[in-house]
Design a protein around this motif. Structure first.
Motif, short mmCIF file in Angstrom:
data_model
loop_
_atom_site.label_atom_id
_atom_site.label_comp_id
_atom_site.label_asym_id
_atom_site.label_seq_id
_atom_site.Cartn_x
_atom_site.Cartn_y
_atom_site.Cartn_z
N TYR A 1 0.78 -1.24 0.00
CA TYR A 1 0.00 0.00 0.00
C TYR A 1 0.81 1.29 0.00
N ALA A 2 2.09 1.22 0.37
CA ALA A 2 2.83 2.47 0.54
C ALA A 2 3.77 2.80 -0.61
N PHE A 3 4.61 1.84 -1.00
CA PHE A 3 5.62 2.13 -2.03
C PHE A 3 5.64 1.03 -3.09
N PRO A 4 5.89 1.38 -4.34
CA PRO A 4 5.98 0.35 -5.39
C PRO A 4 7.18 -0.57 -5.15
N LEU A 5 7.07 -1.76 -5.65
CA LEU A 5 8.11 -2.77 -5.44
C LEU A 5 9.47 -2.29 -5.95
N GLU A 6 9.46 -1.61 -7.08
CA GLU A 6 10.75 -1.21 -7.68
C GLU A 6 11.49 -0.17 -6.83
N GLU A 7 10.77 0.46 -5.91
CA GLU A 7 11.43 1.46 -5.06
C GLU A 7 11.99 0.86 -3.77
N THR A 8 11.77 -0.44 -3.59
CA THR A 8 12.23 -1.07 -2.35
C THR A 8 13.74 -1.29 -2.41
N PRO A 9 14.48 -0.77 -1.47
CA PRO A 9 15.93 -0.96 -1.49
C PRO A 9 16.28 -2.44 -1.37
N GLU A 10 17.33 -2.82 -2.08
CA GLU A 10 17.75 -4.23 -2.10
C GLU A 10 17.98 -4.75 -0.68
N GLU A 11 18.56 -3.90 0.16
CA GLU A 11 18.89 -4.37 1.51
C GLU A 11 17.65 -4.60 2.37
N HIS A 12 16.49 -4.10 1.93
CA HIS A 12 15.26 -4.30 2.69
C HIS A 12 14.62 -5.66 2.36
N LEU A 13 15.04 -6.23 1.22
CA LEU A 13 14.46 -7.52 0.81
C LEU A 13 15.11 -8.65 1.61
N LEU A 14 14.36 -9.73 1.75
CA LEU A 14 14.93 -10.92 2.41
C LEU A 14 15.55 -11.81 1.34
N HIS A 15 16.54 -12.57 1.74
CA HIS A 15 17.21 -13.44 0.75
C HIS A 15 17.12 -14.90 1.12
N ASP A 16 16.52 -15.16 2.27
CA ASP A 16 16.43 -16.55 2.72
C ASP A 16 14.95 -16.89 2.94
N VAL A 17 14.49 -17.87 2.19
CA VAL A 17 13.07 -18.21 2.26
C VAL A 17 12.68 -18.74 3.64
N SER A 18 13.66 -19.16 4.41
CA SER A 18 13.34 -19.68 5.75
C SER A 18 13.39 -18.59 6.83
N SER A 19 13.57 -17.35 6.39
CA SER A 19 13.65 -16.25 7.36
C SER A 19 12.34 -16.11 8.15
N GLY A 20 12.50 -15.95 9.44
CA GLY A 20 11.33 -15.78 10.30
C GLY A 20 10.57 -14.50 10.03
N LYS A 21 11.20 -13.56 9.33
CA LYS A 21 10.54 -12.27 9.05
C LYS A 21 9.64 -12.34 7.81
N LEU A 22 9.74 -13.42 7.07
CA LEU A 22 9.03 -13.50 5.79
C LEU A 22 7.53 -13.31 5.96
N ARG A 23 6.97 -12.43 5.17
CA ARG A 23 5.55 -12.12 5.29
C ARG A 23 4.81 -12.23 3.96
N ALA A 24 5.53 -11.87 2.88
CA ALA A 24 4.84 -11.85 1.58
C ALA A 24 5.83 -12.07 0.46
N LEU A 25 5.28 -12.31 -0.74
CA LEU A 25 6.12 -12.41 -1.94
C LEU A 25 5.84 -11.19 -2.81
N GLY A 26 6.90 -10.56 -3.27
CA GLY A 26 6.75 -9.47 -4.23
C GLY A 26 6.99 -10.05 -5.62
N ILE A 27 6.09 -9.78 -6.55
CA ILE A 27 6.19 -10.42 -7.86
C ILE A 27 6.38 -9.36 -8.95
N GLU A 28 7.40 -9.57 -9.79
CA GLU A 28 7.57 -8.75 -10.99
C GLU A 28 6.90 -9.51 -12.12
#
Lengths: 380, 370
Positions: B158-185
């Motif tokens: 709801y706040a910012f488009p996916l392309e504006e999300t900084p790389e460091e804000h993305l998760l890189h491990d699918v087993s991360s406990g923080k995982l909440r959603a998938l962003g799809i291009e």
């Protein structure tokens, strides 16, 4: 489909006509086992017996009066003894009275001193509270009412005010009932709990001064509130005075407290030393100091979620004691988590109920401070 | 013989093995590494209600009731998602979904697939999170998945488009406990997707998707469902609730419930300023002057920098007399834990939105979803 809304049923098991005025009815209390299942042949859901009751239904005579024998102490004694023999309730309806449809208006026999008399079922349950009322009244201190008025189910009316009003304990009430009763003690003197016979022959709870016969009567309203009215019991009114209680656990504490002062120790963590006088029965008063650390108490409850406490305090699967404990914890959490600024914290006052009150609406009773605070030997 | 087997709803074909996911991470793993979402085409998405017996595990008797399942039509297959229901644990256990991937629905022919396809055919356009009363809803997607990233929050919803999300804000491990959603291009230019792993709801965000560019505050009407919105403000007098099927044209602003102290403060400020309905979706129109009066009150908050200052002005305490105006006390007592700067920013956003809306509209209509 009326039966779907009823979980309990009464069924007449048998009845005996005693004479032209009275009938003795044996009632069985039934509980619906499963109201959603198919109906039985009799058209009602499956049910089981959960209790019994003997009911004497007495009608007026030709002069529209209840025959004297059914108002007598002998009949009350018979009911009392039958209850002991049968192991279940024995009740009486004087038919023709108003409100006899409500089982709370039915009569039950009680033993008071060496007499057996009838009281209404709704008043029978408050006899201990009335004894505690007398005890608290005679303690002549607002702190004695702290527990007794906790449930806020009391209404009070005296000669100066015809309208009954509730004891809410809120700041909107200009004169707290407890403070008012303390003042009344000076006028009325020591009170003894007992029962008085009303015009219709039924006994009601009361407290009165044995010399002046001034005191209060007690009635329980349909919504189970206790209505207290000031009155003078004439010499013609039969009364039964009960033995004086020294102390009643849970209703009136052995010790009552009075806050007499405070000193702020730390505005940052909201630490305050509170000076409290202890008054025990038959002992001289003593003064002690308790350190109250609002910051620490808040921290202790920080991870306890209010919504969880609400659920726990309503959980019917839990015990009444546990529910009460959670309710108190919720109250503490809400009280402690009020808006705290140093200025508010430093400017409390002792309200009319003898509690420490702050402008943010937080109120701490002296007994709570004693319970939650840390005793200080040599206050700074 | 085969025909009989096909119609026997109790006997589950052996190849229909529902996969129990013990966590959202597990679900994401299935989507990314077993179904291999990247490169596939998502055709449609929705929710259906089917007979419980159709999804009973092999060897177990199915219940006689019905069950809600979410579905995604992906390439030639269908992905089904269901959740266990436990009343004492608060309802659907969304963190423990069960999934079934049927790669080729045409050649499956099982009663389950038949029932799903029948229910998809009768479903109306809507959102899977719209409300429990909507049993058959669907949305066309028709997008090819280019790539998928792992998201730790819902800001891209709801706040910012996916392309504006900084790389460091993305998760890189699918087993991360923080995982909440998938962003799809998606392959189509200007289209992205947000797949909420908790509700299994897919949002296709095209060029017209309305981002609020502010935390907590939502602006796209598609989000006006129970799962994502509580307090809804709509520009204008029109009293019908927002449509969440993508057809809505009214300006709106929404806040979720239980979204922290800042949002709670905004809720309380709005509640005390305007009239709201007593029931879910009960709309109430508040004319311009009501909002202007509210914003005048709110100026006190915008002019101060901390709760103590606001308290002193609004409650006007007299410490020596132990008196004060208690009108605002409840709000201050309830909200003082909200970080003042953030609350002020949120309130400023609300005031700016209202000011802009009131330039052209006679007022704002409000309602709550719960």
């Amino acid at each position: 489909m009326e039966y779907l809304e009823k979980v309990y049923w009464w069924k007449v098991d048998s009845f005996i006509e005693l004479d032209e005025h009275a009938v003795m009815i044996e009632l069985i209390m039934l509980e619906i086992i499963d109201q959603w299942t198919s109906l039985l042949e009799d058209g009602y859901p499956p049910r089981r017996e959960t209790g019994r009751l003997r009911l004497y239904r007495v009608c007026h005579d030709q002069e529209s009066k209840i025959p004297g024998e059914y108002q007598s102490q002998d009949f009350a004694k018979r009911c009392w003894e039958e209850r002991a023999q049968l192991g279940y309730s024995v009740m009486v309806i004087w038919q023709g009275d108003e409100d006899t449809n409500n089982p709370l208006d039915w009569l039950t026999a009680i033993r008071a001193k060496d007499q057996t008399v009838f009281v209404k079922r709704r008043e029978r349950g408050i006899l201990d509270k009335v004894k505690a009322f007398a005890l608290a009244f005679n303690r002549n201190h607002p702190g004695a009412w702290e527990y007794l008025f906790d449930n806020k189910e009391w209404y009070f009316a005296d000669n100066s005010r015809s309208d009954a009003h509730s004891h809410s304990g809120g700041s909107g009430e200009p004169q707290g009932l407890s403070a008012r009763l303390v003042r009344l003690h000076a006028q009325l003197g020591e009170q003894t709990a007992g029962l008085f016979k009303d015009e219709d022959g039924v006994y009601f709870p009361m407290v009165m001064n044995e010399n002046t016969r001034k005191g209060f009567d007690f009635r329980v309203t349909r919504d189970k509130k206790i209505e207290i009215s000031a009155r003078t019991f004439s010499n013609a009114t039969p009364v039964i005075l009960l033995s004086r209680e020294k102390r009643m656990e849970t209703l009136v504490p052995k010790t009552v407290y009075e806050i007499v002062g405070w000193e702020v120790q730390s505005t940052k963590n909201f630490v305050m030393d509170v000076h409290i006088i202890f008054m025990e029965v038959d002992s001289p008063p003593t003064q002690k100091c308790y350190r109250l650390s609002i910051g620490e108490l808040r921290e202790d409850l920080r991870n306890v979620h209010g919504a969880v406490l609400i659920c726990q305090s309503l959980d019917i699967g839990s015990t009444a004691g546990k529910r009460r404990e959670k309710q108190m914890l919720l109250h503490d959490k809400e009280n402690l988590e009020r808006f705290w600024t140093g200025k508010i914290f430093c400017n409390p006052w002792i309200n009319i109920h003898g509690n420490l009150e702050f402008l943010n609406g937080a109120i701490f009773s002296p007994s709570w401070i004693v319970k939650m605070g840390t005793p200080i030997k040599d206050p700074a | 013989m085969e025909e009989n087997f096909m119609k026997n709803a109790i006997a589950m074909p052996m190849y229909h093995q529902w996969r129990d996911c013990s966590s959202l991470q597990n679900l994401a793993h299935v989507l990314l590494h077993e179904i291999r979402l990247e490169g596939r085409r998502i055709n449609a998405h929705g929710r259906s209600r089917i007979k419980e017996s159709l999804v009973a595990l092999s060897g177990q008797a199915g219940g006689s009731g019905v069950i809600d399942i979410n579905w995604l039509l992906i390439d030639k297959g269908i992905l089904l998602v269901k959740w266990p229901f436990n009343q004492s644990k608060g309802g659907f256990l969304r963190n423990h979904p069960s999934v079934l991937w049927i790669a080729d629905i045409k050649n499956d022919g099982s009663p389950l697939v038949e029932a799903c396809l029948r229910s998809i055919a009768v479903a109306t356009v809507g959102r899977v999170t719209e409300g429990f009363e909507k049993n058959f809803v669907k949305q066309e997607v028709n997008q090819q998945v280019d790539s998928v990233v792992l998201l730790q929050d819902d800001l891209n919803l709801y706040a910012f488009p996916l392309e504006e999300t900084p790389e460091e804000h993305l998760l890189h491990d699918v087993s991360s406990g923080k995982l909440r959603a998938l962003g799809i291009e998606f392959s189509e230019n200007g289209y992205t997707g947000y797949f909420d792993l908790y509700y299994c709801d897919l949002f296709v965000q095209g060029p017209h998707w309305c981002y609020s560019r502010f935390p907590w505050i939502k602006r796209d009407p598609v989000l006006s469902t129970k799962a994502y919105a509580y307090m809804v403000l709509m520009a204008g007098k029109e009293c019908s609730p927002l449509a969440c099927d993508g057809s809505e044209s009214r300006e709106c602003l929404m806040l979720e419930q239980f979204d922290g102290t800042v949002v709670e403060t905004i809720h309380l400020l709005v509640f005390r300023a305007v009239k709201m309905g007593d029931w879910p979706y009960e709309t109430f129109f508040n004319p311009r002057q009501v909002w202007e009066q509210a914003m005048e009150d709110w100026q006190v908050f915008l002019q101060h920098d901390d709760w103590e200052g606001v308290f002193e002005v609004l409650c006007n305490p007299d410490y020596s007399q132990h008196t004060m105006d208690t009108t605002w006390l409840y709000l201050v007592n309830s909200c003082y834990r909200a970080e003042y700067d953030l609350m002020k920013e949120a309130l400023e956003y609300l005031c700016d939105w209202l000011t802009r809306v009131l330039e052209t509209e006679e007022g704002v209509t409000t309602y709550c979803i719960w």
